[in-house]
Design a protein around this motif. Structure first.
Motif, PDB file in Angstrom:
ATOM      1  N   HIS A  71     -16.529  26.854  38.399  1.00 44.73           N
ATOM      2  CA  HIS A  71     -16.885  27.067  36.981  1.00 44.73           C
ATOM      3  C   HIS A  71     -16.806  25.716  36.274  1.00 44.73           C
ATOM      4  O   HIS A  71     -16.245  25.578  35.182  1.00 44.73           O
ATOM      5  CB  HIS A  71     -15.993  28.132  36.315  1.00 44.73           C
ATOM      6  N   ARG A  89      -6.513  39.298  34.343  1.00 45.81           N
ATOM      7  CA  ARG A  89      -6.527  39.695  35.764  1.00 45.81           C
ATOM      8  C   ARG A  89      -5.114  39.716  36.337  1.00 45.81           C
ATOM      9  O   ARG A  89      -4.263  38.899  35.956  1.00 45.81           O
ATOM     10  CB  ARG A  89      -7.369  38.709  36.585  1.00 45.81           C
ATOM     11  N   ASP A 107     -21.088  28.289  43.692  1.00 44.79           N
ATOM     12  CA  ASP A 107     -20.545  29.592  43.294  1.00 44.79           C
ATOM     13  C   ASP A 107     -21.683  30.609  43.286  1.00 44.79           C
ATOM     14  O   ASP A 107     -22.570  30.537  42.424  1.00 44.79           O
ATOM     15  CB  ASP A 107     -19.890  29.454  41.906  1.00 44.79           C
ATOM     16  N   ALA A 116     -10.791  35.240  42.075  1.00 49.86           N
ATOM     17  CA  ALA A 116     -12.047  35.448  41.338  1.00 49.86           C
ATOM     18  C   ALA A 116     -12.610  36.830  41.659  1.00 49.86           C
ATOM     19  O   ALA A 116     -12.295  37.420  42.685  1.00 49.86           O
ATOM     20  CB  ALA A 116     -13.059  34.380  41.722  1.00 49.86           C
ATOM     21  N   ASP A 117     -13.434  37.314  40.774  1.00 49.58           N
ATOM     22  CA  ASP A 117     -14.122  38.578  40.983  1.00 49.58           C
ATOM     23  C   ASP A 117     -15.414  38.312  41.767  1.00 49.58           C
ATOM     24  O   ASP A 117     -15.978  37.215  41.673  1.00 49.58           O
ATOM     25  CB  ASP A 117     -14.484  39.181  39.624  1.00 49.58           C
ATOM     26  N   GLU A 142     -23.978  38.342  38.042  1.00 52.25           N
ATOM     27  CA  GLU A 142     -22.574  38.435  38.477  1.00 52.25           C
ATOM     28  C   GLU A 142     -21.664  37.812  37.440  1.00 52.25           C
ATOM     29  O   GLU A 142     -20.560  38.278  37.189  1.00 52.25           O
ATOM     30  CB  GLU A 142     -22.401  37.746  39.836  1.00 52.25           C
ATOM     31  N   GLU A 143     -22.125  36.697  36.829  1.00 55.52           N
ATOM     32  CA  GLU A 143     -21.205  35.913  35.997  1.00 55.52           C
ATOM     33  C   GLU A 143     -20.850  36.606  34.681  1.00 55.52           C
ATOM     34  O   GLU A 143     -19.750  36.456  34.176  1.00 55.52           O
ATOM     35  CB  GLU A 143     -21.790  34.524  35.714  1.00 55.52           C
TER      36      GLU A 143
HETATM   37  C1  GLV Z   1     -16.693  35.382  38.447  1.00 57.20           C
HETATM   38  O1  GLV Z   1     -17.150  34.280  38.393  1.00 57.20           O
HETATM   39  C2  GLV Z   1     -15.377  35.648  37.915  1.00 57.20           C
HETATM   40  O2  GLV Z   1     -15.249  35.562  36.689  1.00 57.20           O
HETATM   41  O3  GLV Z   1     -14.442  35.862  38.709  1.00 57.20           O
END
Ligand code: GLV
Ligand code: MN
Ligand code: MN
Length: 413
Positions: free
Chosen positions: A385, A293, A96, A359-360, A130-131
């Motif tokens: 994850h 989301r 990831d 995912a983002d 990023e995380e």
């Molecule tokens: C990145 O890992 C997310 O939370 O989409």
């Protein structure tokens, strides 16, 4: 003319993943390399060492985003960027983010090996944090690069261990001393990010590449519920201001609001902490996080608004503060980039389909700046994850081959 894709070295790409996997290795096959830790800095320094050994230029900006640049014949032309992140979840995997960085770097090496030049510069980028699990918000680096936020807004943010972002940034930047400092946000002419899918669709369809059409809306919040500490054995229930009990009422109502028979909503409470955390003291404070989301812009915006209202309505005798960490509306990628990824996969006999991202990714922040797209490859059983996250070396190489030809096209346009 030889294709850049022919020079992709599958073994080298895999070996680089295994080399980065050492930094923060948990001993259970996974990795804990959270943003701006010593381990994150070591992984960046390792990449920087590979880059300088190759003679590539290195840059770092105020958000500690790290860029490896292969110059083009038009020195001042806006660059083509590709990359992702090296930071991981606390119990994360070895692909990831890492894949996006290493496949971009592999393309630079492959172009060098094959002696292929290009007009525009191509840069492999490591985006910072990023995380978002150690410091909120996630995608800090790409947010700053895109101009959506200034790094100054985040400098005083603290991690759960008490560290301050300002100090960790300075230490991390100092760990790549060969990188020249430059201001965030250089002109960019295109961006493609490769990533493992982090879901099960490609594997189930028996396909190797996803031409990603866009990213669903994503949001995160921290809720702070304030009650009053008291003796568990003496304070009558009716007199209590029990922060845990109020938080539970909010959580119940939030799950009810986001129940979805179609299973499109993604709603997660990933951290829930009661203070002072003593078995015989009524909790005086609870802090919990919300990650919500959805792909539909109108539903996403309406539910984001409802989250604060629901927490307020269920606070009971306690106080509540809902802090928004991040709200990012759904984003569509550029049709020409999506189509070129599909076409190149076809030319290379790599089976592909179009798909949206759950995912983002940092790519979302690049959408307003330049034609942007993403390439997904499968991961075993869609697991991510999670320390068990796994990807196949041949799939990783296939995605890098599509990336190589797509980046080269962009860089010669
Ligand atoms: C990145 O890992 C997310 O939370 O989409
Ligand atoms: Mn990622
Ligand atoms: Mn992730």
């Amino acid at each position: 003319m030889s294709r850049a894709s022919s020079a992709i070295d599958q073994q080298r790409l895999w070996d680089r993943h295994m080399a980065i996997a050492q930094f923060g290795a948990t001993g259970r096959g996974g990795v804990n390399r959270q943003a701006l830790t010593e381990e994150d800095g070591q992984a960046r320094a390792t990449l920087a060492g590979w880059a300088t050994a190759r003679g590539f230029d290195l840059y770092v900006d105020d958000a500690a985003n790290l860029f490896v640049r292969r110059n083009g014949t038009e020195a001042d032309a806006p660059a083509i960027l590709s990359g992702s992140h090296l930071d991981t979840q606390p119990a994360g995997g070895n692909f990831d983010g890492i894949y996006g960085v290493l496949s971009a770097f592999e393309v630079l090496e492959a172009l060098d090996d094959a002696g292929i030049g290009h007009k525009r510069p191509i840069e492999a980028v490591v985006w910072t944090n990023e995380e978002g699990c150690r410091y909120a918000p996630g995608c800090t680096g790409s947010m700053v690069f895109s101009g959506k936020h200034s790094i100054d807004e985040f400098l005083d943010n603290t991690a759960p261990d008490g560290s301050v972002l300002r100090d960790d940034l300075a230490r991390t930047i100092a760990m790549t001393p060969d990188a020249q400092r430059r201001a965030p946000g250089i002109p960019v002419a295109g961006y493609i990010e490769t990533h493992i899918e982090q879901g099960p669709r490609l594997e189930a369809a028996g396909l190797t590449v996803g031409a990603v059409t866009g990213i669903q809306g994503g949001s995160s919040f921290e809720v702070i519920v304030t009650g009053e500490e008291g003796h568990a054995g003496t304070v009558p229930l009716k007199q209590r201001r029990d922060a845990f009990r109020s938080a539970m009422a909010m959580v119940d109502a939030l799950y009810e609001e986001t129940a979805d028979p179609e299973d499109t909503v993604r709603f997660t409470i990933g951290r829930f902490q009661a203070y002072p955390g003593s078995p015989n003291t009524i909790p005086g404070e609870v802090r919990f996080t919300i990650d919500f989301r959805h792909p539909d812009a109108a539903f996403f915006a309406a539910t984001v608004k409802r989250i604060g209202e629901i927490c307020q309505a269920n606070a009971g005798p306690c106080g509540v503060e809902v802090n928004t960490r991040h709200v990012g509306a759904p984003a569509d990628f550029d049709e020409t980039v999506i189509a070129s990824i599909e076409r190149i996969a076809g030319e290379l006999d790599i089976p592909a389909m179009r798909m949206a991202s759950g995912a983002d990714h940092d790519a979302k922040l690049m959408v307003p700046l330049c034609p942007t797209g993403m390439i997904f490859v499968p991961c075993a059983q869609g697991i991510s994850h999670n320390e068990a996250e796994m990807a196949d070396a041949t799939d990783l190489a296939a995605g890098a081959r599509v990336l190589a030809d797509a980046l080269l096209e962009m860089a010669n346009r």
